[in-house]
Design a protein around this motif. Structure first.
Motif, PDB file in Angstrom:
ATOM      1  N   SER A  92     -20.395  18.743  -8.857  1.00 43.40           N
ATOM      2  CA  SER A  92     -20.798  17.380  -9.230  1.00 43.40           C
ATOM      3  C   SER A  92     -20.101  16.356  -8.328  1.00 43.40           C
ATOM      4  CB  SER A  92     -20.553  17.099 -10.707  1.00 43.40           C
ATOM      5  OG  SER A  92     -19.174  16.969 -10.940  1.00 43.40           O
ATOM      6  N   THR A  93     -18.852  16.634  -7.964  1.00 41.52           N
ATOM      7  CA  THR A  93     -18.157  15.684  -7.073  1.00 41.52           C
ATOM      8  C   THR A  93     -18.853  15.632  -5.720  1.00 41.52           C
ATOM      9  OG1 THR A  93     -16.106  16.249  -8.179  1.00 41.52           O
ATOM     10  CG2 THR A  93     -15.886  15.079  -6.119  1.00 41.52           C
ATOM     11  N   ILE A  94     -19.272  16.802  -5.205  1.00 39.43           N
ATOM     12  CA  ILE A  94     -19.968  16.828  -3.904  1.00 39.43           C
ATOM     13  C   ILE A  94     -21.289  16.049  -4.005  1.00 39.43           C
ATOM     14  CG2 ILE A  94     -21.113  18.321  -2.203  1.00 39.43           C
ATOM     15  CD1 ILE A  94     -19.043  20.525  -3.025  1.00 39.43           C
ATOM     16  N   ILE A  95     -22.053  16.336  -5.063  1.00 40.59           N
ATOM     17  CA  ILE A  95     -23.378  15.693  -5.194  1.00 40.59           C
ATOM     18  C   ILE A  95     -23.239  14.175  -5.371  1.00 40.59           C
ATOM     19  CG2 ILE A  95     -25.407  15.506  -6.733  1.00 40.59           C
ATOM     20  CD1 ILE A  95     -24.966  18.582  -7.227  1.00 40.59           C
ATOM     21  N   PHE A  96     -22.341  13.745  -6.267  1.00 39.37           N
ATOM     22  CA  PHE A  96     -22.222  12.302  -6.513  1.00 39.37           C
ATOM     23  C   PHE A  96     -21.526  11.585  -5.356  1.00 39.37           C
ATOM     24  CE2 PHE A  96     -22.854  13.955 -10.856  1.00 39.37           C
ATOM     25  CZ  PHE A  96     -24.075  13.343 -11.067  1.00 39.37           C
ATOM     26  N   GLY A  97     -20.646  12.300  -4.654  1.00 40.82           N
ATOM     27  CA  GLY A  97     -20.032  11.714  -3.454  1.00 40.82           C
ATOM     28  C   GLY A  97     -21.094  11.461  -2.392  1.00 40.82           C
ATOM     29  N   LEU A  98     -21.986  12.440  -2.213  1.00 39.40           N
ATOM     30  CA  LEU A  98     -23.077  12.256  -1.232  1.00 39.40           C
ATOM     31  C   LEU A  98     -23.997  11.122  -1.665  1.00 39.40           C
ATOM     32  CD1 LEU A  98     -24.182  15.897  -0.304  1.00 39.40           C
ATOM     33  CD2 LEU A  98     -23.286  14.144   1.239  1.00 39.40           C
ATOM     34  N   ILE A 147     -24.839   7.833   0.512  1.00 39.76           N
ATOM     35  CA  ILE A 147     -26.214   7.447   0.873  1.00 39.76           C
ATOM     36  C   ILE A 147     -26.527   6.044   0.348  1.00 39.76           C
ATOM     37  CG2 ILE A 147     -28.685   8.007   0.496  1.00 39.76           C
ATOM     38  CD1 ILE A 147     -27.735  10.998   0.445  1.00 39.76           C
ATOM     39  N   GLY A 148     -26.118   5.792  -0.910  1.00 44.95           N
ATOM     40  CA  GLY A 148     -26.352   4.465  -1.507  1.00 44.95           C
ATOM     41  C   GLY A 148     -25.674   3.370  -0.699  1.00 44.95           C
ATOM     42  N   ARG A 149     -24.443   3.633  -0.282  1.00 38.02           N
ATOM     43  CA  ARG A 149     -23.702   2.601   0.457  1.00 38.02           C
ATOM     44  C   ARG A 149     -24.306   2.364   1.833  1.00 38.02           C
ATOM     45  NH1 ARG A 149     -17.380   3.368  -1.374  1.00 38.02           N
ATOM     46  NH2 ARG A 149     -17.826   2.988  -3.555  1.00 38.02           N
ATOM     47  N   VAL A 150     -24.795   3.450   2.480  1.00 39.25           N
ATOM     48  CA  VAL A 150     -25.437   3.260   3.790  1.00 39.25           C
ATOM     49  C   VAL A 150     -26.747   2.500   3.601  1.00 39.25           C
ATOM     50  CG1 VAL A 150     -26.562   4.435   5.727  1.00 39.25           C
ATOM     51  CG2 VAL A 150     -24.390   5.294   4.846  1.00 39.25           C
ATOM     52  N   ALA A 151     -27.535   2.914   2.609  1.00 35.57           N
ATOM     53  CA  ALA A 151     -28.854   2.313   2.406  1.00 35.57           C
ATOM     54  C   ALA A 151     -28.770   0.836   2.047  1.00 35.57           C
ATOM     55  CB  ALA A 151     -29.599   3.083   1.321  1.00 35.57           C
ATOM     56  N   PHE A 152     -27.757   0.478   1.228  1.00 32.17           N
ATOM     57  CA  PHE A 152     -27.680  -0.912   0.764  1.00 32.17           C
ATOM     58  C   PHE A 152     -26.624  -1.707   1.499  1.00 32.17           C
ATOM     59  CE2 PHE A 152     -29.468   1.479  -2.804  1.00 32.17           C
ATOM     60  CZ  PHE A 152     -30.698   0.845  -2.867  1.00 32.17           C
ATOM     61  N   ALA A 182     -26.644  -3.666   4.100  1.00 33.55           N
ATOM     62  CA  ALA A 182     -26.952  -5.051   4.474  1.00 33.55           C
ATOM     63  C   ALA A 182     -26.785  -5.998   3.291  1.00 33.55           C
ATOM     64  CB  ALA A 182     -28.358  -5.139   5.015  1.00 33.55           C
ATOM     65  N   SER A 183     -27.272  -5.558   2.109  1.00 27.89           N
ATOM     66  CA  SER A 183     -27.241  -6.467   0.963  1.00 27.89           C
ATOM     67  C   SER A 183     -25.957  -6.325   0.160  1.00 27.89           C
ATOM     68  CB  SER A 183     -28.427  -6.157   0.055  1.00 27.89           C
ATOM     69  OG  SER A 183     -28.324  -4.818  -0.359  1.00 27.89           O
ATOM     70  N   SER A 184     -25.105  -5.368   0.573  1.00 28.71           N
ATOM     71  CA  SER A 184     -23.942  -5.078  -0.241  1.00 28.71           C
ATOM     72  C   SER A 184     -22.724  -5.888   0.199  1.00 28.71           C
ATOM     73  CB  SER A 184     -23.646  -3.593  -0.137  1.00 28.71           C
ATOM     74  OG  SER A 184     -22.361  -3.316  -0.557  1.00 28.71           O
ATOM     75  N   PHE A 185     -21.779  -6.059  -0.761  1.00 27.41           N
ATOM     76  CA  PHE A 185     -20.540  -6.733  -0.396  1.00 27.41           C
ATOM     77  C   PHE A 185     -19.600  -5.753   0.303  1.00 27.41           C
ATOM     78  CE2 PHE A 185     -20.083  -4.959  -4.586  1.00 27.41           C
ATOM     79  CZ  PHE A 185     -18.853  -4.340  -4.538  1.00 27.41           C
ATOM     80  N   LEU A 186     -19.986  -4.470   0.305  1.00 31.90           N
ATOM     81  CA  LEU A 186     -19.142  -3.463   0.947  1.00 31.90           C
ATOM     82  C   LEU A 186     -19.413  -3.461   2.437  1.00 31.90           C
ATOM     83  CD1 LEU A 186     -19.956  -0.575  -1.517  1.00 31.90           C
ATOM     84  CD2 LEU A 186     -17.772  -1.723  -1.364  1.00 31.90           C
ATOM     85  N   SER A 187     -18.702  -4.288   3.167  1.00 29.47           N
ATOM     86  CA  SER A 187     -19.033  -4.391   4.582  1.00 29.47           C
ATOM     87  C   SER A 187     -18.113  -3.547   5.453  1.00 29.47           C
ATOM     88  CB  SER A 187     -18.954  -5.854   5.008  1.00 29.47           C
ATOM     89  OG  SER A 187     -17.698  -6.345   4.622  1.00 29.47           O
ATOM     90  N   ARG A 188     -16.914  -3.194   4.907  1.00 23.34           N
ATOM     91  CA  ARG A 188     -15.982  -2.473   5.751  1.00 23.34           C
ATOM     92  C   ARG A 188     -16.432  -1.023   5.928  1.00 23.34           C
ATOM     93  NH1 ARG A 188     -10.453  -3.241   2.880  1.00 23.34           N
ATOM     94  NH2 ARG A 188     -11.831  -2.690   1.175  1.00 23.34           N
ATOM     95  N   LYS A 189     -16.162  -0.497   7.148  1.00 20.57           N
ATOM     96  CA  LYS A 189     -16.566   0.884   7.443  1.00 20.57           C
ATOM     97  C   LYS A 189     -15.935   1.862   6.469  1.00 20.57           C
ATOM     98  CE  LYS A 189     -17.817   1.205  12.309  1.00 20.57           C
ATOM     99  NZ  LYS A 189     -17.220   0.060  13.012  1.00 20.57           N
ATOM    100  N   GLN A 190     -14.640   1.589   6.110  1.00 16.27           N
ATOM    101  CA  GLN A 190     -13.959   2.568   5.253  1.00 16.27           C
ATOM    102  C   GLN A 190     -14.606   2.692   3.864  1.00 16.27           C
ATOM    103  OE1 GLN A 190     -10.362   1.816   3.049  1.00 16.27           O
ATOM    104  NE2 GLN A 190      -9.746   0.246   4.498  1.00 16.27           N
ATOM    105  N   ASP A 191     -15.248   1.630   3.390  1.00 16.79           N
ATOM    106  CA  ASP A 191     -15.919   1.732   2.094  1.00 16.79           C
ATOM    107  C   ASP A 191     -17.050   2.748   2.146  1.00 16.79           C
ATOM    108  OD1 ASP A 191     -14.447  -0.218   0.689  1.00 16.79           O
ATOM    109  OD2 ASP A 191     -15.495  -1.791   1.795  1.00 16.79           O
ATOM    110  N   ILE A 192     -17.678   2.832   3.317  1.00 18.27           N
ATOM    111  CA  ILE A 192     -18.809   3.733   3.464  1.00 18.27           C
ATOM    112  C   ILE A 192     -18.345   5.167   3.737  1.00 18.27           C
ATOM    113  CG2 ILE A 192     -20.793   4.210   4.980  1.00 18.27           C
ATOM    114  CD1 ILE A 192     -21.078   1.116   5.135  1.00 18.27           C
ATOM    115  N   ILE A 193     -17.290   5.289   4.530  1.00 16.20           N
ATOM    116  CA  ILE A 193     -16.858   6.627   4.948  1.00 16.20           C
ATOM    117  C   ILE A 193     -16.080   7.386   3.861  1.00 16.20           C
ATOM    118  CG2 ILE A 193     -15.358   7.840   6.621  1.00 16.20           C
ATOM    119  CD1 ILE A 193     -16.263   5.708   8.653  1.00 16.20           C
ATOM    120  N   PRO A 237     -16.341   8.113   0.562  1.00 17.30           N
ATOM    121  CA  PRO A 237     -16.947   9.152  -0.280  1.00 17.30           C
ATOM    122  C   PRO A 237     -17.217  10.434   0.512  1.00 17.30           C
ATOM    123  CG  PRO A 237     -18.090   7.077  -0.584  1.00 17.30           C
ATOM    124  CD  PRO A 237     -17.127   6.869   0.534  1.00 17.30           C
ATOM    125  N   LEU A 238     -17.588  10.276   1.786  1.00 21.36           N
ATOM    126  CA  LEU A 238     -17.883  11.441   2.634  1.00 21.36           C
ATOM    127  C   LEU A 238     -16.594  12.199   2.964  1.00 21.36           C
ATOM    128  CD1 LEU A 238     -20.604  12.325   3.662  1.00 21.36           C
ATOM    129  CD2 LEU A 238     -20.126  11.186   5.825  1.00 21.36           C
TER     130      LEU A 238
END
Ligand code: HEM
Length: 234
Positions: A120-126, A130-135, A137-148, A150-151
């Motif tokens: 479940s951790t692997i699936i929800f982490g992925l 994906i959610g952070r990459v997809a959103f 532009a519209s997200s407040f999460l602009s820093r690279k580390q926020d996206i990286i 979970p991976l």
């Protein structure tokens, strides 16, 4: 490969674990010190401890408020965090390593629970990645580390699962175990210097905020003057 594994399991583990433990301790002490200082200077010393405790519980188990605004994201994030916290601490293989290293052991997860939580951790982490990459532009999460993050955090889960469940040949096992340990150690070493450090501050954050966010004495008048409300009844 054997020598590298021994290096990773021995000195490198001790070094990175010490960096993490001391780094987090430093953050914790600085935070508590700052809050106590603010409290010492505050005029109003009446602390609503019960309210701070209830707020802390609401932060730690964010059912309700967070589910209201972004229900799917919040659910995925909570499910991701459950395995993220429980598996490294209570996995039988890990506790055995602590037992053989420092002679201390504690309760462990049943094997099937550990497997489900790992998956479940692997699936929800992925899903979070994906959610952070997809959103993005519209997200407040602009820093690279926020996206990286979970991976990066699921690498030890994927490699641990492969080692524990796939029955691969010894050379493959050693390879994945090396990646398992090194990826975990990279996380340990980076942890105090990144946003992940919130893991130690989170349970205390509401107490710190309650203690620290109080006006020092003699601030009422300057505040009233700057708001142009001097003499106005409140
Ligand atoms: C962020 C830290 C870590 C995480 C999240 C993590 C996660 C995992 C997971 C998910 C498994 C497989 C669970 C299962 O499905 O049975 C596992 C197994 C294992 N991990 Fe870790 N691990 C971490 C750190 C470490 C470290 C630092 C070591 C060694 C120094 C280590 C040694 C092992 C061993 C020996 C196994 C058992 C492999 C087997 O059964 O053959 N882990 N870990």
């Amino acid at each position: 490969m054997q020598t590298l594994l021994e290096l990773a399991q021995g000195p490198l583990f001790r070094l990175t674990f010490a960096i993490m433990a001391l780094g987090l301790l430093r953050i914790l002490i600085l935070d508590i010190w700052g809050a106590v200082e603010a409290y010492r200077k505050a005029g109003d010393k009446n602390i609503p401890w019960g309210q701070a405790f209830r707020k802390s519980l609401a932060w730690l188990f964010p059912v309700g408020k967070a589910f209201g605004s972004r229900p799917v994201y919040s659910l995925f994030s909570i499910l991701f965090h459950i395995g993220l916290i429980l598996v490294p601490l209570f996995l039988f293989a890990h506790v055995e390593l602590w037992k053989s290293g420092i002679g201390l052991g504690w309760v462990t997860l049943p094997k099937d629970w550990a497997d489900y939580l790992t998956l479940s951790t692997i699936i929800f982490g992925l899903a979070l990645f994906i959610g952070r990459v997809a959103f993005r532009a519209s997200s407040f999460l602009s820093r690279k580390q926020d996206i990286i993050w979970p991976l990066a955090l699921i690498v030890p889960f994927i490699t641990g699962y492969i080692c524990a469940n796939t029955g691969i040949a010894p050379a493959g096992y050693q390879f994945f175990m090396l990646i398992h340990i090194l990826s975990a150690e990279l996380i340990f070493a980076l942890l105090p210097f990144t946003k992940i450090a919130h893991c130690v501050l989170m349970p205390l954050s509401q107490f710190v905020a309650t203690l620290a966010w109080r006006f020092p004495p003699d601030t009422d008048e300057p505040v009233a003057i700057s708001l142009n409300k001097k003499g106005v009844p409140v």
